[in-house]
Design a protein around this motif. Structure first.
Motif, PDB file in Angstrom:
ATOM      1  N   HIS A   1       4.322  15.484 -11.952  1.00  9.76           N
ATOM      2  CA  HIS A   1       5.678  15.648 -12.490  1.00  9.76           C
ATOM      3  C   HIS A   1       5.836  14.649 -13.636  1.00  9.76           C
ATOM      4  CE1 HIS A   1       9.629  16.967 -12.922  1.00  9.76           C
ATOM      5  NE2 HIS A   1      10.246  16.163 -12.102  1.00  9.76           N
ATOM      6  N   ALA A   2       5.216  14.967 -14.757  1.00 10.54           N
ATOM      7  CA  ALA A   2       5.113  14.014 -15.865  1.00 10.54           C
ATOM      8  C   ALA A   2       6.457  13.730 -16.528  1.00 10.54           C
ATOM      9  CB  ALA A   2       4.108  14.524 -16.896  1.00 10.54           C
ATOM     10  N   ASP A   3       7.416  14.660 -16.393  1.00 12.83           N
ATOM     11  CA  ASP A   3       8.758  14.401 -16.945  1.00 12.83           C
ATOM     12  C   ASP A   3       9.351  13.156 -16.282  1.00 12.83           C
ATOM     13  OD1 ASP A   3       9.240  17.161 -18.420  1.00 12.83           O
ATOM     14  OD2 ASP A   3       8.396  17.578 -16.453  1.00 12.83           O
ATOM     15  N   ALA A   4       9.176  13.058 -14.966  1.00 16.84           N
ATOM     16  CA  ALA A   4       9.675  11.881 -14.252  1.00 16.84           C
ATOM     17  C   ALA A   4       8.950  10.624 -14.735  1.00 16.84           C
ATOM     18  CB  ALA A   4       9.486  12.059 -12.744  1.00 16.84           C
ATOM     19  N   GLU A   5       7.673  10.767 -15.051  1.00 11.64           N
ATOM     20  CA  GLU A   5       6.903   9.612 -15.526  1.00 11.64           C
ATOM     21  C   GLU A   5       7.422   9.146 -16.902  1.00 11.64           C
ATOM     22  OE1 GLU A   5       4.998   7.651 -14.078  1.00 11.64           O
ATOM     23  OE2 GLU A   5       4.119   6.532 -15.750  1.00 11.64           O
ATOM     24  N   VAL A   6       7.802  10.095 -17.742  1.00 18.95           N
ATOM     25  CA  VAL A   6       8.385   9.716 -19.049  1.00 18.95           C
ATOM     26  C   VAL A   6       9.654   8.898 -18.824  1.00 18.95           C
ATOM     27  CG1 VAL A   6       9.491  10.575 -21.159  1.00 18.95           C
ATOM     28  CG2 VAL A   6       7.442  11.714 -20.274  1.00 18.95           C
ATOM     29  N   VAL A   7      10.528   9.404 -17.951  1.00 18.39           N
ATOM     30  CA  VAL A   7      11.798   8.698 -17.714  1.00 18.39           C
ATOM     31  C   VAL A   7      11.529   7.348 -17.053  1.00 18.39           C
ATOM     32  CG1 VAL A   7      14.091   8.832 -16.684  1.00 18.39           C
ATOM     33  CG2 VAL A   7      12.982  10.909 -17.496  1.00 18.39           C
ATOM     34  N   ARG A   8      10.555   7.304 -16.145  1.00 13.22           N
ATOM     35  CA  ARG A   8      10.231   6.034 -15.478  1.00 13.22           C
ATOM     36  C   ARG A   8       9.818   4.982 -16.515  1.00 13.22           C
ATOM     37  NH1 ARG A   8       6.576   2.869 -13.798  1.00 13.22           N
ATOM     38  NH2 ARG A   8       4.865   4.038 -14.742  1.00 13.22           N
ATOM     39  N   ARG A   9       9.013   5.399 -17.489  1.00 17.21           N
ATOM     40  CA  ARG A   9       8.566   4.446 -18.510  1.00 17.21           C
ATOM     41  C   ARG A   9       9.721   4.023 -19.419  1.00 17.21           C
ATOM     42  NH1 ARG A   9       2.424   6.350 -20.244  1.00 17.21           N
ATOM     43  NH2 ARG A   9       1.731   6.751 -18.119  1.00 17.21           N
ATOM     44  N   VAL A  10      10.575   4.963 -19.762  1.00 22.78           N
ATOM     45  CA  VAL A  10      11.739   4.614 -20.604  1.00 22.78           C
ATOM     46  C   VAL A  10      12.649   3.662 -19.830  1.00 22.78           C
ATOM     47  CG1 VAL A  10      13.788   5.531 -21.767  1.00 22.78           C
ATOM     48  CG2 VAL A  10      11.610   6.757 -21.919  1.00 22.78           C
ATOM     49  N   ARG A  11      12.855   3.951 -18.559  1.00 24.49           N
ATOM     50  CA  ARG A  11      13.679   3.094 -17.695  1.00 24.49           C
ATOM     51  C   ARG A  11      13.074   1.692 -17.610  1.00 24.49           C
ATOM     52  NH1 ARG A  11      18.482   3.491 -17.128  1.00 24.49           N
ATOM     53  NH2 ARG A  11      18.982   5.408 -16.092  1.00 24.49           N
ATOM     54  N   GLN A  12      11.770   1.664 -17.439  1.00 24.75           N
ATOM     55  CA  GLN A  12      11.078   0.374 -17.326  1.00 24.75           C
ATOM     56  C   GLN A  12      11.241  -0.430 -18.621  1.00 24.75           C
ATOM     57  OE1 GLN A  12       6.757   0.627 -16.986  1.00 24.75           O
ATOM     58  NE2 GLN A  12       6.860  -0.766 -15.253  1.00 24.75           N
ATOM     59  N   ALA A  13      11.206   0.249 -19.748  1.00 23.67           N
ATOM     60  CA  ALA A  13      11.293  -0.452 -21.032  1.00 23.67           C
ATOM     61  C   ALA A  13      12.716  -0.918 -21.338  1.00 23.67           C
ATOM     62  CB  ALA A  13      10.797   0.475 -22.152  1.00 23.67           C
ATOM     63  N   PHE A  14      13.719  -0.181 -20.867  1.00 21.78           N
ATOM     64  CA  PHE A  14      15.101  -0.480 -21.290  1.00 21.78           C
ATOM     65  C   PHE A  14      16.016  -0.902 -20.145  1.00 21.78           C
ATOM     66  CE2 PHE A  14      13.247   1.990 -24.639  1.00 21.78           C
ATOM     67  CZ  PHE A  14      13.669   1.308 -25.769  1.00 21.78           C
ATOM     68  N   GLY A  15      15.487  -0.975 -18.930  1.00 23.00           N
ATOM     69  CA  GLY A  15      16.251  -1.539 -17.821  1.00 23.00           C
ATOM     70  C   GLY A  15      17.073  -0.523 -17.058  1.00 23.00           C
ATOM     71  N   PRO A  16      17.615  -0.973 -15.915  1.00 22.56           N
ATOM     72  CA  PRO A  16      18.270  -0.041 -14.986  1.00 22.56           C
ATOM     73  C   PRO A  16      19.643   0.436 -15.433  1.00 22.56           C
ATOM     74  CG  PRO A  16      18.354  -2.295 -14.141  1.00 22.56           C
ATOM     75  CD  PRO A  16      17.524  -2.353 -15.384  1.00 22.56           C
ATOM     76  N   THR A  17      20.247  -0.200 -16.429  1.00 20.03           N
ATOM     77  CA  THR A  17      21.642   0.158 -16.723  1.00 20.03           C
ATOM     78  C   THR A  17      21.821   1.050 -17.948  1.00 20.03           C
ATOM     79  OG1 THR A  17      21.890  -1.893 -17.957  1.00 20.03           O
ATOM     80  CG2 THR A  17      22.599  -1.910 -15.632  1.00 20.03           C
ATOM     81  N   ILE A  18      20.827   1.130 -18.821  1.00 23.31           N
ATOM     82  CA  ILE A  18      21.037   1.949 -20.027  1.00 23.31           C
ATOM     83  C   ILE A  18      21.206   3.420 -19.618  1.00 23.31           C
ATOM     84  CG2 ILE A  18      18.582   2.382 -20.543  1.00 23.31           C
ATOM     85  CD1 ILE A  18      19.494   1.953 -23.571  1.00 23.31           C
ATOM     86  N   PRO A  19      22.223   4.093 -20.137  1.00 22.70           N
ATOM     87  CA  PRO A  19      22.391   5.512 -19.775  1.00 22.70           C
ATOM     88  C   PRO A  19      21.249   6.368 -20.327  1.00 22.70           C
ATOM     89  CG  PRO A  19      24.383   4.619 -20.801  1.00 22.70           C
ATOM     90  CD  PRO A  19      23.295   3.613 -21.018  1.00 22.70           C
ATOM     91  N   ILE A  20      20.633   7.133 -19.457  1.00 24.92           N
ATOM     92  CA  ILE A  20      19.604   8.098 -19.863  1.00 24.92           C
ATOM     93  C   ILE A  20      20.081   9.478 -19.412  1.00 24.92           C
ATOM     94  CG2 ILE A  20      17.205   8.840 -19.648  1.00 24.92           C
ATOM     95  CD1 ILE A  20      16.438   5.962 -18.982  1.00 24.92           C
ATOM     96  N   VAL A  21      20.391  10.326 -20.377  1.00 25.51           N
ATOM     97  CA  VAL A  21      20.835  11.688 -20.068  1.00 25.51           C
ATOM     98  C   VAL A  21      19.719  12.644 -20.482  1.00 25.51           C
ATOM     99  CG1 VAL A  21      22.546  13.484 -20.542  1.00 25.51           C
ATOM    100  CG2 VAL A  21      23.268  11.087 -20.340  1.00 25.51           C
ATOM    101  N   VAL A  22      19.273  13.452 -19.535  1.00 27.21           N
ATOM    102  CA  VAL A  22      18.134  14.351 -19.763  1.00 27.21           C
ATOM    103  C   VAL A  22      18.597  15.801 -19.748  1.00 27.21           C
ATOM    104  CG1 VAL A  22      16.023  15.250 -18.702  1.00 27.21           C
ATOM    105  CG2 VAL A  22      16.358  12.781 -18.899  1.00 27.21           C
TER     106      VAL A  22
END
Ligand code: ZN
Length: 561
Positions: free
Chosen positions: A184-205
């Motif tokens: 499920h590579a889409d989740a891996e993309v978001v995981r890496r973005v989350r890791q780079a920018f932290g738990p609070t930045i809004p990520i809307v997919v």
């Protein structure tokens, strides 16, 4: 069975709208890539325009929130033996879009009806400053090579990191990308973005309707929503919707919570038409739900049955403003509606021979045959010959078939317009899409293969490039009812009738049109076809799941065998 006819909304007004769109440029010198070099003059003028637009923003007492847009968009057919390479990403879905970066992402998408266009116009509408990174979206193929995924994921994160300031991130991810290492590579993309920018930045997919959604990606995203419609006529709307929610999040107006429900079933692609029963009432229920003030988004995604992964299957995601109980309750209600129609999802589709017979005797024409086993948008070869063989064998008249066959194209070009054509066609990519068929006739025309679709069609693509293509008039043709074979070097998804019209084929004058797809081509073909027949043809996108051996899906899913 009427698909709502929509006209493009931004063709004529794009120039005036563009003036209101604020785009934040990356401060450092962008990485040079061939597409940028090729359009250096355009790029420089757009950079100047971008800077002009940026200056008033910086002078405002309260600058607009800066939102990055980006995405890696791949629908992976794990049954297709051909792996997806980095070069496939640069080809793009329409053959003319490829991987778009920085300002090119804005200028190439602004007149389209796709999700990136929705992000752009939504940002303008809701007061956001855009920071474009990259969107890479190839045609559906087999599993993505790790090397391709790592290169693109790194570039996406690098470009995001180069933003001088980020208040939120809008991502367009198909929702069923499978790589060699990540099911499920889409989740891996978001995981890496989350890791780079932290738990609070809004990520809307934003996902495609055919997403296979997992609990993991629902936890990693602030908001996840998908197209509601199939054919996907709302790709742009979904981007606007995501931008609106993002604006409400960064202004502190809403605090999203979301719930996922996955009924234990395979929802056959044959029934993915959201404009007809049995799915339409459930799609309508999700739209009605979004009218409630506390509901931010309600997604009913059909899933993608050609990905052999645990998340395969339909999903419901309901996003509320800080009301987890409501999110869960409504997700379960829509999930129960999906489960409740399972008995209406039994497979009823003729095979290739029956389908040709039905088309020849229908009495009203043209009849469009959907070659579901060679659904190019779903990841097949585009050179299946099952229907071509039947049309020739049953001596049908007035038909058109499109086949991707680079060597046949080259041979026809070499011999020239008006010359005789006699060679095996199709069935050359693998051994899953029928045998090559000997085709005799004459070369009727050679075309540059480019066309534009200005109306809203599946996915919202605008610029298409088939490559230099040829039309063969096959033996048995008459002036009134020619049998026409359009040979293209690239696999081109039949989402637009302009594919045919641009090479001098008038679909309304034909008796039988073959489209290599299942539901998506309806948005184009319903406008001309007296009848549409979905065909249970063989191939890596066959509609009968019993043709496939699943190893990694959840056990005991309804509809698999
Ligand atoms: Zn789709």
């Amino acid at each position: 069975m009427g698909i709502e006819r929509r006209k493009a909304t931004c063709n004529l007004s794009a120039t005036s709208r563009f003036a209101r769109i604020t785009v934040l440029q990356r401060p450092t010198r962008p990485t040079q890539d061939p597409s940028r070099l090729a359009s250096r003059a355009d790029t420089m003028s757009h950079m100047r325009l971008g800077l002009l637009l940026l200056i008033p923003t910086l002078l405002l007492a309260q600058p607009k929130p800066v939102i990055a847009i980006g995405g890696i968009v791949h629908e992976t057919n794990t049954f297709n033996p051909k792996k997806t390479t980095l070069a496939d990403f640069s080809t793009g879905i329409g053959g003319a879009d490829g991987t778009l970066r920085g300002q090119d992402l804005i200028t190439n998408s602004i007149k389209a009806n796709n999700t990136t266009a929705g992000f752009i116009h939504g940002a303008s509408q809701y007061g956001l400053t855009l920071y474009p990174t990259l969107v890479a979206g190839p045609q559906t193929l087999g599993t993505v090579l790790d090397s391709a995924f790592e290169t693109l994921a790194k570039e996406l994160i690098d470009r995001l990191r180069q933003a001088p300031k980020l208040d939120g991130i809008l991502l367009f991810l198909h929702g069923t990308m499978v790589t060699e290492s990540y099911p499920h590579a889409d989740a891996e993309v978001v995981r890496r973005v989350r890791q780079a920018f932290g738990p609070t930045i809004p990520i809307v997919v934003v996902h495609d309707f055919h997403a296979n959604i997992s609990e993991e990606i629902v936890k990693l995203t602030t908001v996840l929503l998908a197209y509601k419609e199939c054919p996907h006529l709302d790709a742009r709307d979904a981007g606007v919707h995501a931008a609106r929610i993002m604006a409400d999040i960064v202004s502190g107006k809403v605090k999203p919570v979301q719930a996922l429900v996955k009924p234990p079933m395979l929802f056959n692609i044959l029934y993915h038409n959201t404009y007809a029963a049995p799915l339409k009432p459930i799609t309508d229920a999700s739209k009605l739900l979004e009218k409630q003030p506390k509901i931010l988004a309600a997604t009913v995604a059909g899933g993608y049955q050609y990905a052999d992964i645990p998340a395969m299957g339909p999903s419901v995601v309901v996003v509320t403003d800080n009301d987890p109980t409501l999110a869960r309750r409504e997700a379960e209600r829509l999930g129960a509606m999906l489960w409740g129609i399972r008995d209406q999802l039994t497979l009823k589709a003729p095979n290739a021979a029956e389908a040709v017979r039905l088309a020849m005797t229908n009495g009203q024409w043209p009849v469009a045959l959907m070659d579901a086993g060679d659904n190019i948008g779903g990841g097949s070869a585009g050179d299946s010959t099952f229907l071509l063989a039947e049309l020739m064998k049953q001596k049908a008249e007035g038909w058109v078939v499109v086949i991707s066959d680079p060597s046949a194209v080259q041979a026809a070009i070499r011999s020239g317009v008006g010359s005789a054509f006699d060679m095996p066609v199709g069935g050359k990519t693998d051994n899953l899409h029928g045998d090559s068929q000997r085709v005799k006739g004459r070369v009727k025309g050679i075309h540059d293969g480019r066309f534009v679709e200005t109306a809203v069609r599946h996915g919202g693509g605008r610029y298409w490039d088939m490559g230099v293509s040829v039309v063969i008039e096959v033996e048995g043709s008459t002036p009134d009812l020619p049998n026409l074979l359009l040979l293209t070097p690239k696999r081109i998804i039949p989402f637009s009738l302009n594919q045919l019209i641009s090479v001098g084929i008038y679909p309304e004058r034909m008796k039988i049109l073959v489209a290599k797809g299942t539901i998506a081509p309806r948005a184009a073909y319903e406008g001309v076809a007296a009848k549409i027949i979905e065909v249970d043809s063989g191939g890596v996108t066959a509609v009968n799941p019993a043709r496939f051996e699943y190893k990694h899906i959840r056990p005991n899913l309804f509809g698999v065998k």
